[in-house]
Enzyme design. Structure first.
Site, PDB file in Angstrom:
ATOM      1  N   PRO A   2       0.867  -1.184   0.163  1.00  0.00           N
ATOM      2  CA  PRO A   2      -0.004  -0.151  -0.003  1.00  0.00           C
ATOM      3  C   PRO A   2       0.830   1.330   0.195  1.00  0.00           C
ATOM      4  O   PRO A   2       1.609   1.354   0.757  1.00  0.00           O
ATOM      5  CB  PRO A   2      -0.739  -0.269   1.377  1.00  0.00           C
ATOM      6  CG  PRO A   2      -0.203  -1.299   1.988  1.00  0.00           C
ATOM      7  CD  PRO A   2       0.696  -2.046   1.218  1.00  0.00           C
ATOM      8  N   GLU A   3       0.597   2.144  -0.832  1.00  0.00           N
ATOM      9  CA  GLU A   3       1.247   3.417  -0.902  1.00  0.00           C
ATOM     10  C   GLU A   3       0.133   4.429  -0.118  1.00  0.00           C
ATOM     11  O   GLU A   3      -0.751   4.370   0.195  1.00  0.00           O
ATOM     12  CB  GLU A   3       1.508   3.950  -2.330  1.00  0.00           C
ATOM     13  CG  GLU A   3       2.754   2.921  -2.916  1.00  0.00           C
ATOM     14  CD  GLU A   3       3.049   3.276  -4.450  1.00  0.00           C
ATOM     15  OE1 GLU A   3       3.130   4.196  -4.524  1.00  0.00           O
ATOM     16  OE2 GLU A   3       3.209   2.135  -5.078  1.00  0.00           O
ATOM     17  N   LYS A  58       2.600   6.886   4.851  1.00  0.00           N
ATOM     18  CA  LYS A  58       2.048   5.592   4.735  1.00  0.00           C
ATOM     19  C   LYS A  58       1.566   5.112   6.210  1.00  0.00           C
ATOM     20  O   LYS A  58       1.345   3.871   6.408  1.00  0.00           O
ATOM     21  CB  LYS A  58       2.896   4.594   4.035  1.00  0.00           C
ATOM     22  CG  LYS A  58       3.381   4.766   2.610  1.00  0.00           C
ATOM     23  CD  LYS A  58       4.183   3.883   2.210  1.00  0.00           C
ATOM     24  CE  LYS A  58       5.112   4.586   1.047  1.00  0.00           C
ATOM     25  NZ  LYS A  58       6.012   3.479   0.316  1.00  0.00           N
ATOM     26  N   HIS A  91      -3.950 -15.466  10.377  1.00  0.00           N
ATOM     27  CA  HIS A  91      -2.922 -14.634  10.278  1.00  0.00           C
ATOM     28  C   HIS A  91      -3.567 -13.154  11.215  1.00  0.00           C
ATOM     29  O   HIS A  91      -2.873 -12.096  10.721  1.00  0.00           O
ATOM     30  CB  HIS A  91      -2.765 -13.976   8.719  1.00  0.00           C
ATOM     31  CG  HIS A  91      -2.099 -15.116   8.044  1.00  0.00           C
ATOM     32  ND1 HIS A  91      -0.954 -15.447   8.379  1.00  0.00           N
ATOM     33  CD2 HIS A  91      -2.607 -16.010   7.152  1.00  0.00           C
ATOM     34  CE1 HIS A  91      -0.664 -16.616   7.447  1.00  0.00           C
ATOM     35  NE2 HIS A  91      -1.642 -16.828   6.670  1.00  0.00           N
ATOM     36  N   ARG A 257      14.149  -2.394  -8.232  1.00  0.00           N
ATOM     37  CA  ARG A 257      12.491  -2.159  -8.506  1.00  0.00           C
ATOM     38  C   ARG A 257      12.097  -2.204 -10.040  1.00  0.00           C
ATOM     39  O   ARG A 257      12.775  -1.564 -10.664  1.00  0.00           O
ATOM     40  CB  ARG A 257      12.220  -1.064  -7.848  1.00  0.00           C
ATOM     41  CG  ARG A 257      12.529  -0.746  -6.352  1.00  0.00           C
ATOM     42  CD  ARG A 257      12.088  -1.660  -5.346  1.00  0.00           C
ATOM     43  NE  ARG A 257      10.775  -1.971  -5.269  1.00  0.00           N
ATOM     44  CZ  ARG A 257       9.851  -1.280  -4.571  1.00  0.00           C
ATOM     45  NH1 ARG A 257      10.234  -0.219  -3.514  1.00  0.00           N
ATOM     46  NH2 ARG A 257       8.397  -1.701  -4.511  1.00  0.00           N
TER      47      ARG A 257
END
Ligand SMILES: [Zn+2]
Length: 270
Positions: A2-3, A58, A91, A257
């Site tokens: 997530p950004e 974030k 989880h 990246r």
């Protein structure tokens, strides 16, 4: 991962569900999610109300009556709301039992996410948030120009450096370079003042558009919980052809990246 726009979407969605709720107790099933003293974290949060949820870069910041804690989702972290007593997912690592009979459950398959108690009145000025740069939405030109101008690193790498601008990850860094019509390998020091101002403006524009799309896509929790990941209209990241000129999009690896760009529209100038 997530950004900023995804985390903002999580923030807005969570606010609709948990604001003003009392945290009756906290259950921690995987201790390492908590940065710092686990017992203190549980004790501090118990019987506090969730007054607000803030965000910086974030990070989510949960504001309580007397305390605050931050939450970073890292790779796979997400939140679920489930009626108390519903069997846990394996989880589900941190469970907040709320006064309304629901649980807020933090779920993280990779276990990279972290939570940490912070000073409620001063969190922005203490680590880890004090180490972050400005968000594109509020960036001061002189400060950003100074940092970019003195660097020989590729502009895309600089966009990912959270101490310059915070909130931009790999996907939006690719999109911002595309909208700048700039080769992602262009060195920071090659950018004029005008281009740095454009970089700030376009970063803000790309993030704002994604936040707007997140807002229209995600209205509540789905079966998978709220992770903020939504389908954004992307121009270059993981695309095959350029939406402007029709050329093949190239993929290279830059600082490890995946980096996508149009070799025709994003001219090489470095
Ligand atoms: Zn093109």
């Amino acid at each position: 991962m997530p950004e900023l726009p995804e985390v903002e979407t999580v923030r807005r969605t969570l606010k609709n569900f948990i604001l003003h709720q009392e945290i009756e107790s906290v259950e921690i099933r995987y201790q390492k999610i908590i940065d710092g003293d686990v017992a203190l974290f549980k004790q501090a949060l118990t019987h506090q109300h969730i007054i607000d949820i803030d965000r910086y870069g974030k990070y989510l910041i949960f504001i309580l009556d007397d305390y605050a804690f931050i939450s970073h989702l890292r790779m796979e972290g997400k939140y679920n709301i489930k009626p108390t007593g519903t069997p846990y997912n394996k989880h589900d690592h941190v469970i907040f039992h709320l006064g309304n009979g629901n649980d807020l459950r933090y779920n993280d398959t990779r276990k990279f996410g972290r939570m940490m108690l912070v000073d409620k009145d001063n969190y922005r000025h203490l680590p880890p948030l004090s180490k972050l740069g400005q968000e594109p939405q509020n960036a001061q030109f002189e400060d950003i120009y100074e940092k970019i101008h003195r660097s020989s690193l590729p502009i895309k790498t600089l966009l990912l450096d959270q101490s310059i601008l915070t909130g931009i990850g790999n996907i939006y860094a690719n999109e911002i370079c595309f909208r700048m019509r700039m080769d992602p390998r262009t060195r920071g020091k090659r950018l004029s003042k005008k281009r740095v101002q454009e970089l700030i403006d376009i970063s803000k524009e790309v993030l704002d558009e994604a936040i707007a799309q997140g807002g229209t896509t995600i209205h509540s929790f789905d079966a998978n919980g709220i992770h903020g990941l939504f389908q954004v209209q992307l121009d270059v990241h993981e695309q095959k052809t350029c939406s402007i000129c029709g050329s093949d999009i190239k993929k290279i690896t830059l600082n490890g990246r995946g980096t996508y760009y149009c070799p025709v529209c994003q001219k090489r100038r470095y």
